[in-house]
Design an enzyme around this catalytic site. Structure first.
Site, PDB file in Angstrom:
ATOM      1  N   LYS A   1      20.851  53.269  42.833  1.00 40.25           N
ATOM      2  CA  LYS A   1      21.099  51.688  42.704  1.00 40.25           C
ATOM      3  C   LYS A   1      20.492  51.436  43.288  1.00 40.25           C
ATOM      4  CE  LYS A   1      26.261  52.818  43.002  1.00 40.25           C
ATOM      5  NZ  LYS A   1      27.758  52.963  43.401  1.00 40.25           N
TER       6      LYS A   1
ATOM      7  N   GLN B   1      29.944  53.123  49.550  1.00 38.14           N
ATOM      8  CA  GLN B   1      30.059  54.537  48.433  1.00 38.14           C
ATOM      9  C   GLN B   1      31.468  54.760  48.002  1.00 38.14           C
ATOM     10  OE1 GLN B   1      28.120  55.335  45.419  1.00 38.14           O
ATOM     11  NE2 GLN B   1      28.862  56.759  44.900  1.00 38.14           N
TER      12      GLN B   1
ATOM     13  N   ASP C   1      31.469  46.261  44.113  1.00 37.53           N
ATOM     14  CA  ASP C   1      32.381  46.517  43.163  1.00 37.53           C
ATOM     15  C   ASP C   1      33.677  46.477  42.661  1.00 37.53           C
ATOM     16  OD1 ASP C   1      31.167  49.371  43.212  1.00 37.53           O
ATOM     17  OD2 ASP C   1      32.065  49.731  44.609  1.00 37.53           O
TER      18      ASP C   1
END
Ligand code: NDP
Length: 291
Positions: free
Chosen positions: A55, A99, A122
Site C-alpha cells: 500500500k 490495518q 477503508d
C-alpha cells in the site's frame, strides 16, 4: 463447451492506478497539494506487513503523500486512539487506514469508529456503512468496489441480474451486496447457515465468493454463462512441497461453465489497493470542497 474469459484484475488495476497518478499530478499543478494517506499497523503479523508495504509503495508511485506508522504489538487502545485523533486533525492527511486484524487488547470497532468518517478510506466506519445502505455519498470498502468495477467492465449494466454473494462480513459480503443492490440487481446473501448453497449459487447470473474456504464452490454450482468473482485468498500446500494461493472457487472446474471468472491471484486482489488510492483521492477532493 464455451470459453471462459479470465478477468485480468491486475491489468485493470494498473490502468486505474495510472489514471489516479495523472489526477494527482493535475491536482499538484493546480493547487500545489496532493492527497495524503496514513497507514497504521500494530504488531508484526507477516501477511499484514506485506499488505502495508504494498500500500505504501503504490501510494508513493501515485504521487501521493504517504505516512506509515508501525506500532509495537503491545500498544494500548488509548495510545492507538490518540494516534488516530492526531491523524484526524492533520490537514496533510486525507485518508487513514488502520490495518486489521488488531491485537486482542484493542477493540477494533472502537478504533475504526474513532476515524473521521470523511477520512475513513477503508469505508468500515459505521457512518459510511450507513451512508452506503441509505444511498448517500459514502466512502465504500475497497474490495467490493474493485469487484463492482470488474463486473461493470465485463457486463455493462447489471440491472435486473440475479446476484448471489456468498459471505456476509462487514468488509466484503455486506457492502458487496449493497453495491449490487444499488446497481438494481436482485441480491441474495448466502452464509454458513444457508440451506442448499449449491442450488442458491446455481441461480446466480453474478456469483461473488467471499468465504475464505479454499475451492469450496464447485463447477456444478455455477450457472452456465454466469460471471464469477472470486474474492477468496487461501494458501494451500502445492505439489512441490511449497504453498500456493487459491480462491474460494474451484477455478479449473468453472472453466467452460462460467462466462468469465477472476483468477486468484491476479483478479480481485490488485483491485483492492487501486480502490484504496481512489478512495483517498475522493476523500481529498471532498475535503477540499468542504474547505
Ligand atoms: P470472514 O471470515 O469475515 O467471512 C466469511 C463469510 O463466509 C462469513 O459470512 C461466513 O458465514 C461465510 N462462510 C463461512 N463458511 C461458509 C460455508 N461453508 N458456506 C457458506 N458461507 C460460509 O471473511 P472476509 O469476508 O473477511 O473474507 C473472505 C475471503 O476474502 C477471505 O479468503 C479473505 O482472505 C478474502 N479477502 C480478500 C481480499 C482481497 O483483496 N482480494 C480482501 C478481503 C478479504 P457466517 O457469517 O455465517 O459465519
Amino acid at each position: 463447451m464455451a470459453d471462459t474469459h479470465l478477468i485480468d484484475g491486475k491489468a485493470f488495476a494498473e490502468r486505474l492506478l495510472a489514471e489516479i497518478g495523472r489526477q494527482v499530478a493535475d491536482l499538484k499543478a493546480q493547487h500545489g497539494r496532493v492527497p495524503g494517506l496514513a497507514v497504521v499497523i500494530v504488531g508484526e503479523d507477516p501477511a499484514s506487513q506485506v499488505y502495508v508495504k504494498n500500500k505504501v509503495e503504490k501510494t508513493k508511485i501515485a504521487g501521493m503523500h504517504s505516512v506509515h506508522h508501525v506500532l509495537p504489538a503491545d500498544t494500548s487502545q488509548a495510545d492507538l486512539l490518540a494516534l488516530v485523533e492526531k491523524l484526524n486533525a492533520d490537514p496533510q492527511i486525507n485518508g487513514i487506514l488502520v490495518q486489521l486484524p488488531l491485537p486482542d487488547q484493542i477493540d477494533e470497532a472502537a478504533v475504526i469508529n474513532a476515524i473521521d468518517p470523511d477520512k475513513d478510506v477503508d469505508g468500515f466506519h459505521v457512518v459510511n456503512a450507513g451512508r452506503l445502505a441509505t444511498g448517500q455519498e459514502a466512502l465504500v470498502p475497497c474490495t467490493p468496489t474493485g469487484c463492482l468495477l470488474l463486473l461493470k467492465d465485463r457486463l455493462g449494466s447489471l440491472s435486473g441480474k440475479s446476484a448471489v454473494v456468498v459471505g456476509r462480513s462487514n468488509i466484503v459480503g455486506k457492502p458487496m451486496a449493497q453495491l449490487l443492490l444499488r446497481e438494481s440487481c436482485t441480491v441474495t446473501i448466502a452464509h454458513s447457515r444457508t440451506r442448499d448453497l449449491p442450488a442458491v449459487c446455481r441461480a446466480a447470473d453474478i456469483l461473488v465468493a467471499a468465504v475464505g474456504k479454499a475451492q469450496m464452490i464447485k463447477g456444478d454450482w455455477i450457472k452456465p454463462g454466469a460471471v464469477v468473482i472470486d474474492v477468496g485468498i487461501n494458501r494451500i500446500p502445492a505439489a512441490n512441497g511449497k504453498t500456493k494461493l487459491v480462491g474460494d472457487v474451484a477455478t479449473q472446474e468453472a472453466m467452460g461453465i462460467a462466462a468469465a471468472i477472476t483468477p486468484v491471484p491476479g483478479g480481485v486482489g490488485p483491485m483492492t489497493i487501486a480502490c484504496l488510492l481512489d478512495n483517498t483521492l475522493t476523500a481529498f477532493r471532498r475535503q477540499m470542497k468542504k474547505g
